[in-house]
Write a protein that holds these residues in place. Structure first.
Motif, mmCIF file in Angstrom:
data_model
loop_
_atom_site.group_PDB
_atom_site.id
_atom_site.type_symbol
_atom_site.label_atom_id
_atom_site.label_comp_id
_atom_site.label_asym_id
_atom_site.label_seq_id
_atom_site.Cartn_x
_atom_site.Cartn_y
_atom_site.Cartn_z
ATOM 1 N N GLY A 1 -17.764 1.054 27.324
ATOM 2 C CA GLY A 1 -18.207 2.537 27.486
ATOM 3 C C GLY A 1 -18.818 2.982 26.018
ATOM 4 O O GLY A 1 -18.830 3.933 25.603
ATOM 5 N N GLY A 2 -19.396 1.768 25.476
ATOM 6 C CA GLY A 2 -19.965 1.977 24.022
ATOM 7 C C GLY A 2 -21.421 2.240 24.289
ATOM 8 O O GLY A 2 -22.053 2.616 25.393
ATOM 9 N N ARG A 3 -22.069 2.457 23.023
ATOM 10 C CA ARG A 3 -23.748 2.868 22.940
ATOM 11 C C ARG A 3 -24.367 1.867 22.201
ATOM 12 O O ARG A 3 -23.681 1.094 21.463
ATOM 13 C CB ARG A 3 -23.757 4.238 22.719
ATOM 14 N N TRP A 4 -25.605 1.522 22.442
ATOM 15 C CA TRP A 4 -26.424 0.799 21.661
ATOM 16 C C TRP A 4 -27.611 1.589 21.236
ATOM 17 O O TRP A 4 -28.229 2.527 21.607
ATOM 18 C CB TRP A 4 -26.871 -0.325 22.599
ATOM 19 N N VAL A 5 -28.359 0.819 20.103
ATOM 20 C CA VAL A 5 -29.435 1.453 19.587
ATOM 21 C C VAL A 5 -30.558 0.686 20.221
ATOM 22 O O VAL A 5 -31.776 1.107 20.693
ATOM 23 C CB VAL A 5 -29.609 1.135 17.917
ATOM 24 N N HIS A 6 -30.734 -0.720 20.189
ATOM 25 C CA HIS A 6 -31.871 -1.534 20.755
ATOM 26 C C HIS A 6 -30.990 -2.773 21.275
ATOM 27 O O HIS A 6 -30.062 -3.243 20.999
ATOM 28 C CB HIS A 6 -32.578 -2.209 19.486
ATOM 29 N N VAL B 1 -27.572 -10.100 27.560
ATOM 30 C CA VAL B 1 -28.204 -9.122 26.784
ATOM 31 C C VAL B 1 -27.316 -8.006 26.156
ATOM 32 O O VAL B 1 -26.170 -7.824 26.668
ATOM 33 C CB VAL B 1 -28.914 -8.079 27.691
ATOM 34 N N GLY B 2 -27.543 -8.096 24.687
ATOM 35 C CA GLY B 2 -26.221 -7.335 23.935
ATOM 36 C C GLY B 2 -27.048 -6.409 22.915
ATOM 37 O O GLY B 2 -28.305 -6.688 23.200
ATOM 38 N N CYS B 3 -26.299 -5.652 22.259
ATOM 39 C CA CYS B 3 -27.054 -4.650 21.321
ATOM 40 C C CYS B 3 -27.041 -5.282 19.954
ATOM 41 O O CYS B 3 -26.594 -6.279 19.619
ATOM 42 C CB CYS B 3 -26.072 -3.388 21.377
ATOM 43 N N CYS B 4 -28.069 -4.543 19.321
ATOM 44 C CA CYS B 4 -28.483 -4.996 17.861
ATOM 45 C C CYS B 4 -27.528 -4.846 17.013
ATOM 46 O O CYS B 4 -26.509 -4.248 16.965
ATOM 47 C CB CYS B 4 -29.751 -4.378 17.862
ATOM 48 N N LYS C 1 -22.404 -4.160 17.864
ATOM 49 C CA LYS C 1 -23.405 -5.516 17.222
ATOM 50 C C LYS C 1 -22.850 -6.596 18.482
ATOM 51 O O LYS C 1 -22.627 -7.857 17.873
ATOM 52 C CB LYS C 1 -23.145 -6.063 15.861
ATOM 53 N N HIS C 2 -23.001 -6.360 19.725
ATOM 54 C CA HIS C 2 -22.552 -7.393 20.760
ATOM 55 C C HIS C 2 -23.531 -8.529 20.641
ATOM 56 O O HIS C 2 -23.068 -9.602 21.046
ATOM 57 C CB HIS C 2 -22.451 -6.589 22.031
ATOM 58 N N ALA C 3 -24.939 -8.513 20.337
ATOM 59 C CA ALA C 3 -25.917 -9.527 20.481
ATOM 60 C C ALA C 3 -25.380 -10.492 19.423
ATOM 61 O O ALA C 3 -25.247 -11.931 19.774
ATOM 62 C CB ALA C 3 -27.007 -9.386 20.251
ATOM 63 N N ARG C 4 -25.108 -10.167 18.072
ATOM 64 C CA ARG C 4 -24.565 -11.129 17.201
ATOM 65 C C ARG C 4 -23.266 -11.730 17.354
ATOM 66 O O ARG C 4 -22.841 -12.939 17.254
ATOM 67 C CB ARG C 4 -24.526 -10.325 15.822
ATOM 68 N N ALA C 5 -22.172 -11.019 18.010
ATOM 69 C CA ALA C 5 -20.972 -11.307 18.491
ATOM 70 C C ALA C 5 -21.147 -12.560 19.483
ATOM 71 O O ALA C 5 -20.438 -13.415 19.332
ATOM 72 C CB ALA C 5 -19.912 -10.321 18.870
ATOM 73 N N ILE D 1 -31.918 -15.156 19.509
ATOM 74 C CA ILE D 1 -32.260 -14.159 20.503
ATOM 75 C C ILE D 1 -33.734 -13.733 20.419
ATOM 76 O O ILE D 1 -34.421 -14.015 19.406
ATOM 77 C CB ILE D 1 -31.449 -12.894 19.928
ATOM 78 N N THR D 2 -34.062 -12.636 21.322
ATOM 79 C CA THR D 2 -35.462 -12.152 21.296
ATOM 80 C C THR D 2 -35.197 -10.878 21.492
ATOM 81 O O THR D 2 -34.309 -10.152 22.479
ATOM 82 C CB THR D 2 -36.210 -12.842 22.442
ATOM 83 N N SER D 3 -36.153 -9.700 20.992
ATOM 84 C CA SER D 3 -36.182 -8.285 21.305
ATOM 85 C C SER D 3 -36.165 -8.244 22.742
ATOM 86 O O SER D 3 -37.257 -8.659 23.365
ATOM 87 C CB SER D 3 -37.133 -7.769 20.485
#
Length: 88
Positions: free
Chosen positions: A28-33, A43-46, A52-56, A66-68
Motif C-alpha cells: 500500500g505504499g507509493r513511489w516517485v520513479h 520493478v521497484g521504486c527509486c 526505496k524498494h529497488a535498492r532493497a 538497474i535501468t530507469s
C-alpha cells in the motif's frame, strides 16, 4: 563494474507504460520513479521514494544493476559501485 549481472535487455518504451512498484502495491505504499532490475526484471521504486524498494531488492538479491523505467529515460546504474553503467 558489475556488468556481468546484466542478464535482461533494457525495457522497451511500451513496457514502461503502466508499470508499478511491485512491493509498494503489496504494502500500500507509493513511489516517485521506477527502476527495472537487469538481472531478474523486478520493478521497484527509486531512492526518492519512501521505501526505496529497488535498492532493497538489489541488496537482498545481489542484483546490482538497474535501468530507469521512466518513459524516455535510457540510463542504467550499479548500486554496488554507485556508478553509471555504460552499454557493453
Amino acid at each position: 563494474m558489475h556488468q556481468d549481472a546484466i542478464v535482461l535487455p533494457a525495457p522497451e518504451e511500451s513496457d514502461k507504460q503502466g508499470a508499478v512498484c511491485e512491493d509498494c502495491v503489496k504494502t500500500g505504499g507509493r513511489w516517485v520513479h521506477l527502476r527495472y532490475c537487469r538481472t531478474c526484471g523486478h520493478v521497484g521504486c527509486c531512492d526518492s521514494s519512501p521505501s526505496k524498494h529497488a535498492r532493497a531488492h538489489a541488496g537482498t538479491e545481489d542484483h546490482p544493476i538497474i535501468t530507469s523505467m521512466e518513459p524516455g529515460e535510457h540510463w542504467s546504474w550499479c548500486y554496488e559501485d554507485e556508478a553509471a553503467v555504460r552499454p557493453a
